[in-house]
Design a protein around this motif. Structure first.
Motif, PDB file in Angstrom:
ATOM      1  N   THR A 170      -4.233   2.881   0.725  1.00  0.00           N
ATOM      2  CA  THR A 170      -4.975   1.692   1.110  1.00  0.00           C
ATOM      3  C   THR A 170      -4.882   0.672  -0.021  1.00  0.00           C
ATOM      4  OG1 THR A 170      -7.094   2.304   0.100  1.00  0.00           O
ATOM      5  CG2 THR A 170      -6.628   3.167   2.317  1.00  0.00           C
TER       6      THR A 170
ATOM      7  N   LEU B 290      -0.073   6.770   7.853  1.00  0.00           N
ATOM      8  CA  LEU B 290      -0.014   5.619   6.949  1.00  0.00           C
ATOM      9  C   LEU B 290      -0.913   5.864   5.740  1.00  0.00           C
ATOM     10  CD1 LEU B 290      -0.258   2.681   9.524  1.00  0.00           C
ATOM     11  CD2 LEU B 290       1.795   3.446   8.317  1.00  0.00           C
TER      12      LEU B 290
ATOM     13  N   ASP C 281      -3.578  -9.670   6.900  1.00  0.00           N
ATOM     14  CA  ASP C 281      -2.735  -9.542   8.082  1.00  0.00           C
ATOM     15  C   ASP C 281      -1.771 -10.716   8.021  1.00  0.00           C
ATOM     16  OD1 ASP C 281      -1.556  -9.660  10.615  1.00  0.00           O
ATOM     17  OD2 ASP C 281      -3.386  -9.024  11.654  1.00  0.00           O
TER      18      ASP C 281
ATOM     19  N   THR D 297       0.814  -1.224   0.000  1.00  0.00           N
ATOM     20  CA  THR D 297       0.000   0.000   0.000  1.00  0.00           C
ATOM     21  C   THR D 297       0.841   1.265   0.000  1.00  0.00           C
ATOM     22  OG1 THR D 297      -0.192  -0.248   2.398  1.00  0.00           O
ATOM     23  CG2 THR D 297      -2.058  -0.995   1.062  1.00  0.00           C
TER      24      THR D 297
ATOM     25  N   LYS E 176      -2.674  -4.766   4.820  1.00  0.00           N
ATOM     26  CA  LYS E 176      -3.638  -4.655   5.923  1.00  0.00           C
ATOM     27  C   LYS E 176      -4.467  -3.383   5.886  1.00  0.00           C
ATOM     28  CE  LYS E 176      -2.060  -4.360  10.161  1.00  0.00           C
ATOM     29  NZ  LYS E 176      -1.447  -4.681  11.469  1.00  0.00           N
ATOM     30  N   THR E 177      -3.955  -2.316   5.256  1.00  0.00           N
ATOM     31  CA  THR E 177      -4.609  -1.012   5.356  1.00  0.00           C
ATOM     32  C   THR E 177      -5.796  -0.897   4.408  1.00  0.00           C
ATOM     33  OG1 THR E 177      -2.464  -0.025   5.889  1.00  0.00           O
ATOM     34  CG2 THR E 177      -4.246   1.477   5.320  1.00  0.00           C
ATOM     35  N   THR E 178      -6.967  -0.684   4.975  1.00  0.00           N
ATOM     36  CA  THR E 178      -8.176  -0.480   4.170  1.00  0.00           C
ATOM     37  C   THR E 178      -8.732   0.930   4.314  1.00  0.00           C
ATOM     38  OG1 THR E 178      -9.544  -1.365   5.968  1.00  0.00           O
ATOM     39  CG2 THR E 178      -8.819  -2.920   4.264  1.00  0.00           C
ATOM     40  N   LYS E 179      -8.251   1.651   5.346  1.00  0.00           N
ATOM     41  CA  LYS E 179      -8.655   3.039   5.544  1.00  0.00           C
ATOM     42  C   LYS E 179      -7.408   3.889   5.752  1.00  0.00           C
ATOM     43  CE  LYS E 179     -13.107   1.902   7.696  1.00  0.00           C
ATOM     44  NZ  LYS E 179     -13.952   2.050   8.909  1.00  0.00           N
ATOM     45  N   PRO E 180      -7.310   5.032   5.072  1.00  0.00           N
ATOM     46  CA  PRO E 180      -6.114   5.878   5.211  1.00  0.00           C
ATOM     47  C   PRO E 180      -5.984   6.449   6.612  1.00  0.00           C
ATOM     48  CG  PRO E 180      -7.815   7.032   3.979  1.00  0.00           C
ATOM     49  CD  PRO E 180      -8.307   5.627   4.165  1.00  0.00           C
ATOM     50  N   GLU E 181      -4.735   6.547   7.076  1.00  0.00           N
ATOM     51  CA  GLU E 181      -4.436   7.147   8.370  1.00  0.00           C
ATOM     52  C   GLU E 181      -3.389   8.241   8.166  1.00  0.00           C
ATOM     53  OE1 GLU E 181      -3.334   4.164  11.193  1.00  0.00           O
ATOM     54  OE2 GLU E 181      -4.796   2.726  10.409  1.00  0.00           O
TER      55      GLU E 181
ATOM     56  N   LYS F 219      -7.317  -7.727   1.716  1.00  0.00           N
ATOM     57  CA  LYS F 219      -6.866  -7.400   3.069  1.00  0.00           C
ATOM     58  C   LYS F 219      -6.158  -8.610   3.669  1.00  0.00           C
ATOM     59  CE  LYS F 219      -8.331  -5.778   7.622  1.00  0.00           C
ATOM     60  NZ  LYS F 219      -9.441  -5.344   8.488  1.00  0.00           N
TER      61      LYS F 219
END
Length: 318
Positions: free
Chosen positions: A61, A58, A82, A27, A50-55, A80
């Motif tokens: 996605t 981080l 992990d 991602t 693992k990332t499905t929503k932006p932070e 997705k």
């Protein structure tokens, strides 16, 4: 004519139209750079992360990267994953085969960082990095290999360092080395067990700090001491294009590009983050058993970065 996926104009890369690559941790950073480079060569990409929503710390996605990839004219599959979950890994492989009917390339890039002494390594941190780095890469590799074998073609690349035997290389890196050398062993095992069957295995490691979200979040020196992630994606393109007889190598990115693709030290300047500064090859020196640059370097939980910075004496030249 230069290859569309490569930054270096000297690199000649195979047409990968119709091939399928699973890239873990894709991602952002190195993984994403590899995904884009392979896609530009015609390869379909599975974004396994693992990332499905932006932070805020981080960006990116699995869905945003899939959208970028598909704009390059190939297919993308966001999944997705992990890397601690065997069920997630199995599902990723199942969905890949269901959609594409094949797996040709696996890049084990997802990884967790922990640079601390043995006594400063809680078992939950040891478990975390070994589950993601060594165990996750082993599981993904073991599940992909049979599908590669069906077509008589496969490329397994683990983003991990050459295995060292000198004891001083483990000072402050014992748990991390266990986890990362495990990744390297996955690649070497694939190379050995499938030699002569069209499947190759390699480990690949940067000579310098690479510009990435991790290098920013962990404050690993200044940008003038980093190289672009494209140096690793160019090396990946070279390895994917190499003949089946080229296998079982534990590689440093710039050394590989110079020795196998004829790049000169001047050619490597294209990978500098700062065009005017040649970065220190601190990671290559450490990988070759010379720890002077990284002695005393500590990094662990990014939330405790201030404490690590106060305790660190390594990478003094960065």
């Amino acid at each position: 004519m230069s290859s569309p996926g490569a930054l270096s104009p000297k690199l000649k890369v195979a047409d990968l139209t119709g091939k399928v690559a699973i890239i873990t941790g894709s991602t952002r950073g190195i993984g994403k750079e590899c995904a884009i480079a392979l896609a530009k060569q015609g390869c379909n990409i599975v974004i396994a992360a693992k990332t499905t929503k932006p932070e805020p710390t981080l960006p990116g996605t699995i869905y945003s990267v899939a959208e970028e990839i598909e704009k390059l004219g190939v297919q993308a599959l966001p999944v997705k994953v992990d890397m601690r979950s065997l069920d997630n890994i199995k599902e990723c492989v199942r969905l890949t085969v269901e959609k594409f009917g094949r797996i040709d390339i696996l890049i084990n890039n997802a990884s967790a960082l922990w640079w601390q002494n043995i006594v400063d390594t809680p078992m939950n941190k040891y478990d975390l990095i070994t589950q993601i780095n060594a165990r996750g890469s082993f599981a993904m590799t073991s599940l992909c290999l049979p599908h590669m074998a069906k077509n008589g073609f496969g490329r397994v690349i683990c983003m991990s360092p050459p295995i060292q035997t000198g004891f001083r290389a483990f000072k402050g890196f014992t748990a991390y080395n266990i986890s990362k050398f495990g990744m390297t062993m996955c690649a070497m095992g694939a190379a050995a067990e499938y030699e002569g069957k069209g499947i190759t295995g390699h480990s690949l490691w940067p000579a310098t700090i690479i510009e990435s979200q991790a290098s920013k979040n962990f404050e690993l020196g200044g940008r003038d001491q980093w190289r672009l992630a494209a140096i690793l994606s160019d090396a990946v393109l070279g390895l994917v294009s190499a003949p089946d007889s080229y296998t079982g190598h534990q590689l440093i990115d710039d050394e590989y590009l110079q020795e196998e693709h004829g790049l000169t030290s001047e050619d490597l300047a294209v990978y500098r983050c700062d065009p005017n500064v040649e970065p220190s090859r601190a990671l290559a020196e450490a990988a070759h058993g010379h720890r002077s640059e990284s002695d005393g370097l500590k990094r662990g939980d990014v939330r405790k970065l201030d404490k690590d910075l106060k305790q660190s004496s390594g990478f003094s030249k960065l």
